[in-house]
Write a protein that holds these residues in place. Sequence first.
Motif, mmCIF file in Angstrom:
data_model
loop_
_atom_site.group_PDB
_atom_site.id
_atom_site.type_symbol
_atom_site.label_atom_id
_atom_site.label_comp_id
_atom_site.label_asym_id
_atom_site.label_seq_id
_atom_site.Cartn_x
_atom_site.Cartn_y
_atom_site.Cartn_z
ATOM 1 N N MET A 137 -59.001 -57.137 21.497
ATOM 2 C CA MET A 137 -57.839 -57.429 20.975
ATOM 3 C C MET A 137 -56.736 -58.215 21.632
ATOM 4 O O MET A 137 -56.453 -59.360 21.198
ATOM 5 N N ASP A 138 -56.709 -57.839 22.898
ATOM 6 C CA ASP A 138 -55.929 -58.678 23.885
ATOM 7 C C ASP A 138 -56.764 -59.899 24.685
ATOM 8 O O ASP A 138 -56.130 -60.736 25.194
ATOM 9 N N VAL A 189 -50.314 -61.344 20.452
ATOM 10 C CA VAL A 189 -50.707 -60.272 19.946
ATOM 11 C C VAL A 189 -49.679 -59.473 19.050
ATOM 12 O O VAL A 189 -48.662 -59.450 19.583
ATOM 13 N N ASP A 213 -53.833 -53.672 15.555
ATOM 14 C CA ASP A 213 -53.603 -54.961 15.395
ATOM 15 C C ASP A 213 -52.943 -55.282 14.071
ATOM 16 O O ASP A 213 -53.454 -55.152 12.932
ATOM 17 N N ASP A 254 -57.644 -67.615 16.724
ATOM 18 C CA ASP A 254 -57.498 -66.337 17.433
ATOM 19 C C ASP A 254 -59.046 -65.691 17.522
ATOM 20 O O ASP A 254 -59.175 -64.738 18.364
#
Length: 576
Positions: A137-138, A189, A213, A254
């Motif tokens: 996610m990060d 994020v 998320d 992304d």
Amino acid sequence: MRYQEIMKVLSECGMGAVLVTENWVIREVNEVGIRLLHGSEHHWLIGKKLSDIASPLCLEPEQKIYAYMGFNEYLLRCPAPSAEDLPANCRLVVFRTATRDAQCDMFEHALEQVSDAVVMCDEETRINFLNNACIQMDEVVPSDVIGEKNEKVYEPLDGQSLIIPQAIRKKQIYLGRRQIYTTRYNKNVDITSNTYPIVQNGQVLGGYSIMKDWSAVDSLNKKIVELQAKLIAQSDPSKHNSGKSALSARYHFDDIMHISAVMENMIEQCRQAAKSDSSVMIYGETGTGKELLAQSIHNASRRANGPFLAINCAAIPENLLEGLLFGTEKGAYTGAERRQGYFEQANNGTLLLDELNSMNINLQAKLLRVLQDGMVRRVGGSSEIHVDVRVLSNVNVPPQQAIDENKLRRDLFYRLGVVNIAIPPLRERKEDIPLLAKQFIMKCNAKLSRNARDLDPATLDLFQAYDWPGNVRELEHAIEHAINVLPDDESLITPEYIPAYMQDVQSMHKIKPVSAPTPRAGTSLNSTMKDVERNAVCKILKENGGNISESARVLKMSRQSLQYRIRKYGINVKEL
């Protein structure tokens, strides 16, 4: 110190010790050893083989293999101190209880598999654990952020304070909190989280956050709304919007995993270019992700709700390609049917011409007329049809080279190359390799139902030295190959499991001799490369009087990327 004294001291320290022969027969055992080996008395263990009681203790301690003793108890062998009077052909085996260690490893493994992102910090807010979902996610590299304070890795964008430091400081639980932040790698994020302090006997040990998320949740909600709209349109034809198309692009900016400054700069240019309707030509070597970037541009543009079509100009013969692009009228040639071409199907959307330099030069002239007039005439047709299409294209050789080799018309290049984007090859952004490798490992684990965890340091060193002619696609295939052949009881990808050709020294990147510090014995290639990078940064900073902006310009990286390296290597700019 005599071995009997050592065994007594170890027992006082809560560690077991046995004196064994070269055949692992027990000759002496201390008090803690009797208890840990489940011996009722001292004489019960003497003469028995340690390999029969707890065979993993006979392996070298560096291997960290647990000995299961039953009743959820584990032992772990430790390095043994040297003794002055060890009997001939005997050795000391030292071990300790390791139940908590084994449980911790199992808990960590379980956390790696959960779909929610988990980050854990100590009482000083230093990050000490990130699970796979959080890494994905990060888009962070664990080795770069473990040990760093939470505040140095994440920066809130919503005006609020970071939640984990608050939870630790106030010893308070925060549930269902939404936060938007950016990482030190410039990844924005949007999350919702449950955050907890870890308090034991009044002492704060740290805190952790379980995150979802929010952008993924929001995207799912939008898909549900779109699906509902389609169902309504199907049930009521009068409300059907003929302008909508099921043809769409999957990828967004992304989805492009990176931490390198060169990729960040390229993506930022593409984000800006996406705001207009200008044609974009993308140059990149094979395997760099040209179509992924084209889809991202479409999804960030005002045409995102329109169709996205891609046609591979290299895979389709010229006589068929013309009909596919412009459409056909019935009877235009034997067997021809009346059919829309890609330009008509992509109306109000985006058309990607993949490998444009493979298109026949004569067909390029016909394509140029459509681009100039916005009018399409089907093969065998007499009337012209107006289309509103944004055209993206990509080439796998530099555009000027394609023009010089007469594979790309110069006037077509001027029309389609209003914006020119070059995707850097993987060999020029090797700092992205650990992150990409981790992503591919997780992807292959899910695809192949395997359980690999990460790259062995030696494998990462080899990957950093390799030239990657196939770029990101080759890296993905190398990871998939390794996970396919990796034994079920192995979790790290060591060099023997990567494709053999990559280990051939002839296929390694030939580095030109440069002035660099001589590596110390036992120093890895990765460490040496970091030393070279640190020295280069120090040199440029010194030459520019410590001016970060000017140094960043000389190094061709963003100011933020340079500041990150200054922090990473502990460089004191004032001393320079």
